[in-house]
Design a protein around this motif. Structure first.
Motif, PDB file in Angstrom:
ATOM      1  N   UNK A   1       0.861  -1.190   0.000  1.00  0.00           N
ATOM      2  CA  UNK A   1       0.000   0.000   0.000  1.00  0.00           C
ATOM      3  C   UNK A   1       0.893   1.235   0.000  1.00  0.00           C
ATOM      4  N   UNK A   2       0.302   2.354  -0.372  1.00  0.00           N
ATOM      5  CA  UNK A   2       1.010   3.629  -0.285  1.00  0.00           C
ATOM      6  C   UNK A   2       0.344   4.435   0.811  1.00  0.00           C
ATOM      7  N   UNK A   3       1.127   4.891   1.777  1.00  0.00           N
ATOM      8  CA  UNK A   3       0.618   5.650   2.912  1.00  0.00           C
ATOM      9  C   UNK A   3       1.435   6.929   3.019  1.00  0.00           C
TER      10      UNK A   3
ATOM     11  N   UNK B   1       5.363  -2.261   2.285  1.00  0.00           N
ATOM     12  CA  UNK B   1       5.164  -3.678   1.988  1.00  0.00           C
ATOM     13  C   UNK B   1       4.101  -4.259   2.912  1.00  0.00           C
ATOM     14  N   UNK B   2       3.344  -5.222   2.401  1.00  0.00           N
ATOM     15  CA  UNK B   2       2.294  -5.852   3.208  1.00  0.00           C
ATOM     16  C   UNK B   2       2.411  -7.375   3.213  1.00  0.00           C
TER      17      UNK B   2
ATOM     18  N   UNK C   1       2.746   8.601  12.702  1.00  0.00           N
ATOM     19  CA  UNK C   1       2.858   8.063  11.343  1.00  0.00           C
ATOM     20  C   UNK C   1       2.906   6.535  11.366  1.00  0.00           C
ATOM     21  N   UNK C   2       3.536   5.973  12.381  1.00  0.00           N
ATOM     22  CA  UNK C   2       3.568   4.515  12.530  1.00  0.00           C
ATOM     23  C   UNK C   2       2.144   3.972  12.675  1.00  0.00           C
ATOM     24  N   UNK C   3       1.351   4.613  13.500  1.00  0.00           N
ATOM     25  CA  UNK C   3      -0.026   4.167  13.706  1.00  0.00           C
ATOM     26  C   UNK C   3      -0.840   4.314  12.420  1.00  0.00           C
ATOM     27  N   UNK C   4      -0.627   5.386  11.678  1.00  0.00           N
ATOM     28  CA  UNK C   4      -1.310   5.571  10.394  1.00  0.00           C
ATOM     29  C   UNK C   4      -0.948   4.440   9.435  1.00  0.00           C
TER      30      UNK C   4
ATOM     31  N   UNK D   1      -3.457   1.477   7.932  1.00  0.00           N
ATOM     32  CA  UNK D   1      -3.610   1.305   6.479  1.00  0.00           C
ATOM     33  C   UNK D   1      -3.299  -0.133   6.064  1.00  0.00           C
ATOM     34  N   UNK D   2      -2.246  -0.700   6.630  1.00  0.00           N
ATOM     35  CA  UNK D   2      -1.888  -2.084   6.314  1.00  0.00           C
ATOM     36  C   UNK D   2      -2.996  -3.018   6.782  1.00  0.00           C
TER      37      UNK D   2
END
Length: 185
Positions: free
Chosen positions: A86-88, A94-95, A133-136, A140-141
């Protein structure tokens, strides 16, 4: 009188109407399957596949794919889609299953310590990120992976209901197009 089909090379090779069990009259390497009660009755040239002790038949040009095999195909596609990334906030994330585990662990650190920072490896290289940002990224992942699981669940339900078609496999997955090259910078 029973109808038996001899299976050779995953195909109905010949049919025979006999009294008794024809499979006992030949060497065990010759596979004979009783067709009594199987509808539609397969003909010579039809595909034949055994899964879990049950035989499945399909006319020429149609794959003899069982619901179990369809479910395996759906699971493989889900796994592939899950790991596409994904792009965040402009970062290519990477997922893969390994990446998900790492993101979950740094997500826990971010929840426990709002001042937490780390060097995080994206598909485009390392960046320094903070707790917010880590939580965002973790959200998203998780949303991406859950959307993959939700699509898999819907497809498995369609298989169970006998409503699944092969074209459904390419539809309904979360958008996980690879990031453009400038997003990797």
């Amino acid at each position: 009188m029973s109808v038996y089909a001899r299976i050779y090379g995953d195909q109905v090779f010949e049919l025979a109407k006999v009294d008794g069990d024809i499979s006992k009259a030949y060497h065990p390497s010759m596979v004979w399957v009783c067709m009594d009660g199987i509808a539609p009755a397969p003909e010579v040239g039809w595909s034949a596949i055994e899964v879990g002790g049950a035989w499945h038949f399909a006319p020429p040009g149609s794959p003899a794919v069982t619901p179990e095999q369809q479910a395996e195909i759906v699971a493989a596609e889900c796994f592939r889609r899950e790991g596409t990334g994904v792009t965040v906030e402009g970062l290519a994330i990477e997922t893969t299953r390994d990446s998900q585990a790492l993101i979950a662990s740094i997500g826990l650190s971010a929840v426990l310590d709002p001042d937490y920072r780390c060097n995080f490896e994206t598909a485009g290289g390392f960046v320094e990120i903070g707790a917010a940002q880590i939580i965002t990224i973790a959200k998203a992942v998780r949303a991406h992976v859950q959307a993959c699981f939700d699509r898999k669940f819907a497809l498995l339900r369609a298989i169970e209901a006998g409503e699944y078609s092969d074209d459904m496999l390419s539809q309904g997955w979360p958008d996980s197009s690879p990031p453009a090259p400038e997003e990797l910078q």
